[in-house]
Motif scaffolding. Structure first.
Motif, PDB file in Angstrom:
ATOM      1  N   LEU A  13       0.832  -1.198   0.000  1.00  0.00           N
ATOM      2  CA  LEU A  13       0.000   0.000   0.000  1.00  0.00           C
ATOM      3  C   LEU A  13       0.871   1.254   0.000  1.00  0.00           C
ATOM      4  O   LEU A  13       1.787   1.393   0.811  1.00  0.00           O
ATOM      5  CB  LEU A  13      -0.908   0.004   1.232  1.00  0.00           C
ATOM      6  CG  LEU A  13      -1.873   1.174   1.406  1.00  0.00           C
ATOM      7  CD1 LEU A  13      -2.945   1.149   0.320  1.00  0.00           C
ATOM      8  CD2 LEU A  13      -2.527   1.117   2.794  1.00  0.00           C
ATOM      9  N   TYR A  14       0.593   2.173  -0.932  1.00  0.00           N
ATOM     10  CA  TYR A  14       1.249   3.481  -0.994  1.00  0.00           C
ATOM     11  C   TYR A  14       0.198   4.565  -0.754  1.00  0.00           C
ATOM     12  O   TYR A  14      -1.005   4.337  -0.899  1.00  0.00           O
ATOM     13  CB  TYR A  14       1.864   3.729  -2.376  1.00  0.00           C
ATOM     14  CG  TYR A  14       3.155   3.016  -2.658  1.00  0.00           C
ATOM     15  CD1 TYR A  14       4.375   3.671  -2.516  1.00  0.00           C
ATOM     16  CD2 TYR A  14       3.157   1.697  -3.103  1.00  0.00           C
ATOM     17  CE1 TYR A  14       5.565   3.020  -2.810  1.00  0.00           C
ATOM     18  CE2 TYR A  14       4.343   1.043  -3.398  1.00  0.00           C
ATOM     19  CZ  TYR A  14       5.544   1.709  -3.249  1.00  0.00           C
ATOM     20  OH  TYR A  14       6.725   1.063  -3.533  1.00  0.00           O
ATOM     21  N   GLY A 120       4.777   4.435   4.972  1.00  0.00           N
ATOM     22  CA  GLY A 120       4.750   3.105   5.562  1.00  0.00           C
ATOM     23  C   GLY A 120       5.512   3.024   6.869  1.00  0.00           C
ATOM     24  O   GLY A 120       5.097   2.332   7.805  1.00  0.00           O
ATOM     25  N   GLN A 121       6.638   3.732   6.932  1.00  0.00           N
ATOM     26  CA  GLN A 121       7.419   3.746   8.164  1.00  0.00           C
ATOM     27  C   GLN A 121       6.623   4.378   9.310  1.00  0.00           C
ATOM     28  O   GLN A 121       6.605   3.869  10.435  1.00  0.00           O
ATOM     29  CB  GLN A 121       8.710   4.516   7.952  1.00  0.00           C
ATOM     30  CG  GLN A 121       9.556   4.681   9.201  1.00  0.00           C
ATOM     31  CD  GLN A 121      10.560   5.799   9.078  1.00  0.00           C
ATOM     32  OE1 GLN A 121      10.931   6.179   7.971  1.00  0.00           O
ATOM     33  NE2 GLN A 121      10.985   6.350  10.194  1.00  0.00           N
ATOM     34  N   VAL A 190       4.320  -6.518   9.777  1.00  0.00           N
ATOM     35  CA  VAL A 190       4.189  -5.269   9.050  1.00  0.00           C
ATOM     36  C   VAL A 190       5.563  -4.843   8.550  1.00  0.00           C
ATOM     37  O   VAL A 190       6.558  -4.977   9.248  1.00  0.00           O
ATOM     38  CB  VAL A 190       3.565  -4.162   9.933  1.00  0.00           C
ATOM     39  CG1 VAL A 190       4.440  -3.828  11.120  1.00  0.00           C
ATOM     40  CG2 VAL A 190       3.289  -2.907   9.112  1.00  0.00           C
ATOM     41  N   ARG A 191       5.604  -4.366   7.314  1.00  0.00           N
ATOM     42  CA  ARG A 191       6.827  -3.821   6.732  1.00  0.00           C
ATOM     43  C   ARG A 191       6.510  -2.412   6.256  1.00  0.00           C
ATOM     44  O   ARG A 191       5.609  -2.223   5.442  1.00  0.00           O
ATOM     45  CB  ARG A 191       7.295  -4.671   5.544  1.00  0.00           C
ATOM     46  CG  ARG A 191       7.613  -6.114   5.870  1.00  0.00           C
ATOM     47  CD  ARG A 191       7.973  -6.870   4.585  1.00  0.00           C
ATOM     48  NE  ARG A 191       8.240  -8.282   4.829  1.00  0.00           N
ATOM     49  CZ  ARG A 191       7.330  -9.236   4.882  1.00  0.00           C
ATOM     50  NH1 ARG A 191       6.051  -8.899   4.725  1.00  0.00           N
ATOM     51  NH2 ARG A 191       7.659 -10.482   5.111  1.00  0.00           N
ATOM     52  N   GLY A 192       7.274  -1.436   6.745  1.00  0.00           N
ATOM     53  CA  GLY A 192       6.972  -0.055   6.405  1.00  0.00           C
ATOM     54  C   GLY A 192       8.183   0.742   5.978  1.00  0.00           C
ATOM     55  O   GLY A 192       9.180   0.804   6.699  1.00  0.00           O
ATOM     56  N   ALA A 193       8.111   1.369   4.805  1.00  0.00           N
ATOM     57  CA  ALA A 193       9.110   2.333   4.331  1.00  0.00           C
ATOM     58  C   ALA A 193       8.299   3.435   3.643  1.00  0.00           C
ATOM     59  O   ALA A 193       7.448   4.043   4.277  1.00  0.00           O
ATOM     60  CB  ALA A 193      10.106   1.667   3.379  1.00  0.00           C
ATOM     61  N   ASP A 194       8.516   3.699   2.358  1.00  0.00           N
ATOM     62  CA  ASP A 194       7.590   4.570   1.634  1.00  0.00           C
ATOM     63  C   ASP A 194       6.239   3.875   1.493  1.00  0.00           C
ATOM     64  O   ASP A 194       5.187   4.502   1.600  1.00  0.00           O
ATOM     65  CB  ASP A 194       8.144   4.889   0.244  1.00  0.00           C
ATOM     66  CG  ASP A 194       9.130   6.041   0.269  1.00  0.00           C
ATOM     67  OD1 ASP A 194       9.338   6.605   1.358  1.00  0.00           O
ATOM     68  OD2 ASP A 194       9.695   6.362  -0.776  1.00  0.00           O
ATOM     69  N   ALA A 195       6.270   2.580   1.249  1.00  0.00           N
ATOM     70  CA  ALA A 195       5.056   1.767   1.205  1.00  0.00           C
ATOM     71  C   ALA A 195       4.951   0.978   2.496  1.00  0.00           C
ATOM     72  O   ALA A 195       5.882   0.930   3.300  1.00  0.00           O
ATOM     73  CB  ALA A 195       5.100   0.818   0.009  1.00  0.00           C
ATOM     74  N   VAL A 196       3.804   0.336   2.677  1.00  0.00           N
ATOM     75  CA  VAL A 196       3.630  -0.554   3.822  1.00  0.00           C
ATOM     76  C   VAL A 196       3.010  -1.849   3.319  1.00  0.00           C
ATOM     77  O   VAL A 196       2.168  -1.842   2.414  1.00  0.00           O
ATOM     78  CB  VAL A 196       2.739   0.091   4.911  1.00  0.00           C
ATOM     79  CG1 VAL A 196       1.319   0.301   4.407  1.00  0.00           C
ATOM     80  CG2 VAL A 196       2.748  -0.743   6.184  1.00  0.00           C
ATOM     81  N   SER A 197       3.463  -2.951   3.869  1.00  0.00           N
ATOM     82  CA  SER A 197       2.840  -4.245   3.598  1.00  0.00           C
ATOM     83  C   SER A 197       1.981  -4.591   4.793  1.00  0.00           C
ATOM     84  O   SER A 197       2.490  -4.787   5.909  1.00  0.00           O
ATOM     85  CB  SER A 197       3.914  -5.318   3.371  1.00  0.00           C
ATOM     86  OG  SER A 197       3.317  -6.591   3.222  1.00  0.00           O
ATOM     87  N   VAL A 198       0.680  -4.661   4.581  1.00  0.00           N
ATOM     88  CA  VAL A 198      -0.261  -4.858   5.680  1.00  0.00           C
ATOM     89  C   VAL A 198      -1.457  -5.644   5.142  1.00  0.00           C
ATOM     90  O   VAL A 198      -1.860  -5.460   3.993  1.00  0.00           O
ATOM     91  CB  VAL A 198      -0.702  -3.494   6.258  1.00  0.00           C
ATOM     92  CG1 VAL A 198      -1.405  -2.663   5.220  1.00  0.00           C
ATOM     93  CG2 VAL A 198      -1.555  -3.650   7.500  1.00  0.00           C
ATOM     94  N   VAL A 213      -9.141   2.929   9.178  1.00  0.00           N
ATOM     95  CA  VAL A 213      -8.420   2.622  10.424  1.00  0.00           C
ATOM     96  C   VAL A 213      -6.962   3.081  10.311  1.00  0.00           C
ATOM     97  O   VAL A 213      -6.409   3.695  11.230  1.00  0.00           O
ATOM     98  CB  VAL A 213      -8.481   1.112  10.726  1.00  0.00           C
ATOM     99  CG1 VAL A 213      -7.529   0.756  11.861  1.00  0.00           C
ATOM    100  CG2 VAL A 213      -9.907   0.712  11.103  1.00  0.00           C
ATOM    101  N   LEU A 214      -6.345   2.797   9.187  1.00  0.00           N
ATOM    102  CA  LEU A 214      -4.949   3.194   8.985  1.00  0.00           C
ATOM    103  C   LEU A 214      -4.815   4.708   8.936  1.00  0.00           C
ATOM    104  O   LEU A 214      -3.865   5.282   9.485  1.00  0.00           O
ATOM    105  CB  LEU A 214      -4.403   2.581   7.693  1.00  0.00           C
ATOM    106  CG  LEU A 214      -4.381   1.050   7.627  1.00  0.00           C
ATOM    107  CD1 LEU A 214      -3.766   0.597   6.308  1.00  0.00           C
ATOM    108  CD2 LEU A 214      -3.626   0.450   8.807  1.00  0.00           C
ATOM    109  N   ASP A 215      -5.753   5.373   8.292  1.00  0.00           N
ATOM    110  CA  ASP A 215      -5.726   6.830   8.205  1.00  0.00           C
ATOM    111  C   ASP A 215      -5.821   7.450   9.597  1.00  0.00           C
ATOM    112  O   ASP A 215      -5.120   8.414   9.923  1.00  0.00           O
ATOM    113  CB  ASP A 215      -6.887   7.296   7.327  1.00  0.00           C
ATOM    114  CG  ASP A 215      -6.798   8.780   6.996  1.00  0.00           C
ATOM    115  OD1 ASP A 215      -5.696   9.240   6.628  1.00  0.00           O
ATOM    116  OD2 ASP A 215      -7.814   9.486   7.097  1.00  0.00           O
ATOM    117  N   SER A 216      -6.672   6.904  10.434  1.00  0.00           N
ATOM    118  CA  SER A 216      -6.823   7.395  11.808  1.00  0.00           C
ATOM    119  C   SER A 216      -5.563   7.140  12.628  1.00  0.00           C
ATOM    120  O   SER A 216      -5.137   7.983  13.425  1.00  0.00           O
ATOM    121  CB  SER A 216      -8.028   6.717  12.463  1.00  0.00           C
ATOM    122  OG  SER A 216      -8.142   7.100  13.815  1.00  0.00           O
TER     123      SER A 216
END
Length: 543
Positions: A13-14, A120-121, A190-198, A213-216
C-alpha cells in the motif's frame, strides 16, 4: 475440516499526494502504453481506477545480439512484467490523498514524485510491538550517506539493533503489529518504508474500513518506545518555510562542486536489493545514454546548472544491473531524492533527505550540541602553533612538525594487504601513539572526512599488524623514531583551523553532518580505549 477462507490478505500500500485525477498517480508513459489498461471502477461505492498490464515488452531482449555474436543463435524472447495498481480516495474528490494498492510490479507504474515519503514507516512506528522488531534500515547522516540494514528474525527491542546513536534516520521498519479494527483481527507482520505491507480486507467495504483505520492511526503519536525513531519532523509543502528552504536549495545547486554543500544520498528503499547496480541513465537531463558507475554530487550539480528548482522533480535517474541497461534495479527516481543538503533557518536545523525536508527535533539537536561541547572542553594535551595566512595545509603541517618536534606524515599513505589503496595514518605524530589530523573548517564535507579518516586510521593501527609495521617503516624514512608506534593508538587529536582569520574553532562552527561524524567516531574510539580530542588552531596574518 478445511481451513477457513481468509478475510484479509497482505497488500503493498502506498499513499500519494497532490494529484487532481486518480489516474495521474501513474506515470503518463504507462497510461499511454497500449499494453496497459486504464479502467474506471467502483470500490464499495467509491470511485476508483484500476490500471494493469504487461510492461517492458516490445522486441527482443537487449542481450540477444551479444548471444548471437558468441553462438550464432537467435534469441527472440522479450522481457514482460505483470503490474497492477488500484487507486482510490477515502473522502471527497477534492481530497489530495490517493491510496494505491499494488500487485506484481505495480509500484513501477507509480509517479514517485507524488509518493508520500515514509508513509509506511510512520504507520509501522504506530503499530509495531516495540519488543518484536525484526528488521530496521537506517541511514547515517554524514557525508557517506551510509545505509545499514539489521535483521533479527526472532525479534528484539531497539537495544538489540544498536539504535539510538546521533545522525541515524530510520527509513524502514519491520516487526510484529496488531491494529485494533482491522479486518484481519490478529497480529501480523508489518513492513513499512515509503510503502507498507499490511493485510487488508478482501471485500470492498472491508477494504475501505481498513483504510480508514490506517488513516486514523497516522494521526496518533508513535509508540513511546519508538519515538526516538521519529526525531526528524517533516516540513509541510506549500508553506512559507518550505518555499524558503527550496530557495536555499536552489542557490546551493547553482554553486560549483568546490563551493557547494550538496551531497549525494542513496534512495535505498526504491531499489531491488537483490540486484546490485552497475550503471544508470539520466532522463530529461540531457544525458540519455547509459552511464557506467553510480550518480555523484558532481553529476547533480552539473544537471541542475542554470535550471529551475522544479527540474529536481522532472529529471529522473534509473539504475541498471549492467551497462546495456537491460534489467532495471530501481524505478525512475526523481533527482530530488538523490540530493542531501542541510540549512539553518530561523534558529533551527533542516535536512533534505529522500526528497523530503525535515526539521531536526529541538531536544535532539540540543543533545547533539551538548555532546560536541563536552568533546571540545576536553584538553587535547598539545598546543598547536599558529596557522599563518596564506599558508595552505601542506605548508602548515611542515611548520607544525618543526615547532612540535613531531614526525611529519602528511600525504604519506600506508598500504597493506587489507588496504591496497592505502590510508593516511595522520598528518603528525607528536609523541608515542598520539596521532594528529589537521584540517581547516571551510565546509562540512572536509571535516566529516577528517573525523572519518581519524577513525579509520585508528581502527587499522589497532587491529592490523601489517599496518603498524608499514607505519614504522614510514616513520624511519621520515627520520623519526619507530618506537613512537606501539601496539595501538593512545590518542587521536583533530587539529582544526577556523575559516576566518582571527577566529577560534568552536562547536558552533561545525555543520550538523560534521557534528554527527565527530560524536560517532568519539563514541567508537573511546569505547576501544582510544582518547579523542579537539585542538583549535589560531589563524593569523603572518607578521
Amino acid at each position: 475440516m478445511g481451513r477457513p477462507e481468509p478475510k484479509a490478505k497482505a497488500t503493498t500500500l502506498y499513499r500519494l499526494r497532490h494529484s487532481t485525477y486518480l489516474e495521474d498517480a501513474v506515470k503518463k508513459k504507462y497510461r499511454d502504453d497500449r499494453q496497459v489498461t486504464t479502467q474506471p471502477c467502483k470500490v464499495g461505492g467509491r470511485d476508483a481506477v484500476l490500471i494493469y498490464g504487461e510492461i517492458g515488452a516490445g522486441g527482443p531482449v537487449k542481450w540477444a545480439s551479444r548471444v548471437y555474436q558468441l553462438t550464432g543463435s537467435t534469441v527472440t524472447i522479450s522481457n514482460t512484467t505483470a503490474a497492477g495498481v488500484l487507486l482510490l480516495r477515502l473522502n471527497d474528490e477534492n481530497d489530495a490523498l490517493i491510496w494505491a494498492l499494488c500487485w506484481g510490479m505495480g509500484w513501477l507504474l507509480l509517479d514517485q514524485s507524488l509518493v508520500e515519503g515514509a508513509f509506511g514507516q510512520r504507520l509501522a512506528l504506530r503499530s509495531t510491538d516495540p519488543d518484536f522488531l525484526s528488521s530496521l534500515t537506517r541511514t547515517v547522516l554524514d557525508e557517506r550517506a551510509k545505509v545499514d540494514r539489521s535483521t533479527i528474525p526472532a525479534g528484539s527491542g531497539l537495544t538489540g539493533f544498536g539504535i539510538g546513536g546521533f545522525g541515524e534516520l530510520v527509513t524502514r521498519v519491520v516487526g510484529r503489529a496488531e491494529i485494533t479494527g482491522l479486518t484481519v483481527g490478529k497480529a501480523f507482520r508489518v513492513r513499512g518504508a515509503d510503502a507498507v505491507s499490511v493485510p487488508l480486507g478482501l471485500a470492498p467495504d472491508a477494504l475501505l474500513a481498513d483504510l480508514k483505520v490506517l488513516d486514523s492511526l497516522l494521526s496518533q503519536k508513535p509508540r513511546k518506545e519508538l519515538q526516538v525513531l521519529e526525531q526528524l519532523v517533516p516540513v509541510k509543502k506549500k508553506t512559507e518555510l518550505y518555499d524558503k528552504l527550496e530557495e536555499h536549495l536552489h542557490t546551493e545547486l547553482q554553486k560549483t562542486a568546490d563551493e557547494s554543500k550538496i551531497a549525494v544520498t542513496w534512495p535505498h528503499e526504491h531499489l531491488n536489493e537483490n540486484k546490485p547496480a552497475e550503471a544508470f541513465r539520466v532522463k530529461r537531463g540531457g544525458h540519455p545514454t547509459i552511464q557506467d558507475g553510480l550518480p555523484t554530487a558532481e553529476l547533480i550539480l552539473d544537471l541542475m546548472k542554470s535550471r529551475n528548482i522544479e527540474s529536481l522533480d522532472r529529471i529522473k535517474i534509473q539504475l541498471f544491473e549492467d551497462i546495456d541497461g537491460e534489467g532495471p534495479v530501481s524505478t525512475e527516481i526523481p533527482l530530488r531524492k538523490w540530493v542531501a543538503f542541510e540549512k539553518e533557518e530561523a534558529g533551527r536545523r533542516y535536512f533534505l533527505h529522500d526528497g523530503q525536508w525535515f526539521a531536526m527535533d529541538l531536544q535532539y539537536a540540543e543533545q547533539l550540541n551538548d555532546r560536541v561541547r563536552e568533546i571540545f572542553e576536553m584538553s587535547a594535551g598539545v598546543t598547536m602553533p599558529e596557522w599563518h595566512a596564506p599558508d595552505d595545509e601542506e605548508a602548515y603541517n611542515k611548520r607544525a612538525a618543526e615547532a612540535l618536534g613531531a614526525v611529519l606524515m602528511d600525504r604519506k599513505l600506508v598500504q597493506t594487504t587489507q588496504n591496497k589503496r592505502g590510508f593516511e595514518p595522520s598528518d603528525l605524530i607528536t609523541e608515542a601513539d598520539v596521532y594528529v589530523h589537521v584540517k581547516s573548517a571551510t565546509s562540512s564535507a572536509p571535516l566529516s572526512h577528517l573525523f572519518a579518516q581519524g577513525g579509520n586510521s585508528a581502527h587499522a593501527l589497532q587491529h592490523d599488524d601489517e599496518a603498524r609495521a608499514r607505519l614504522r617503516q614510514r616513520v624511519r624514512q621520515s627520520g623519526g623514531d619507530e618506537n613512537l608506534i606501539g601496539t595501538r593508538p593512545r590518542k587521536v587529536i583533530y587539529a582544526i583551523r577556523p575559516k576566518e582569520i582571527g577566529g577560534t574553532i568552536t562547536p558552533e562552527d561545525l555543520f550538523s553532518f560534521s557534528k554527527v561524524s565527530l560524536v560517532r567516531v568519539f563514541d567508537e574510539l573511546e569505547g576501544r580505549g582510544i582518547q579523542v580530542r579537539i585542538a583549535s588552531i589560531d589563524y593569523v596574518v603572518e607578521r
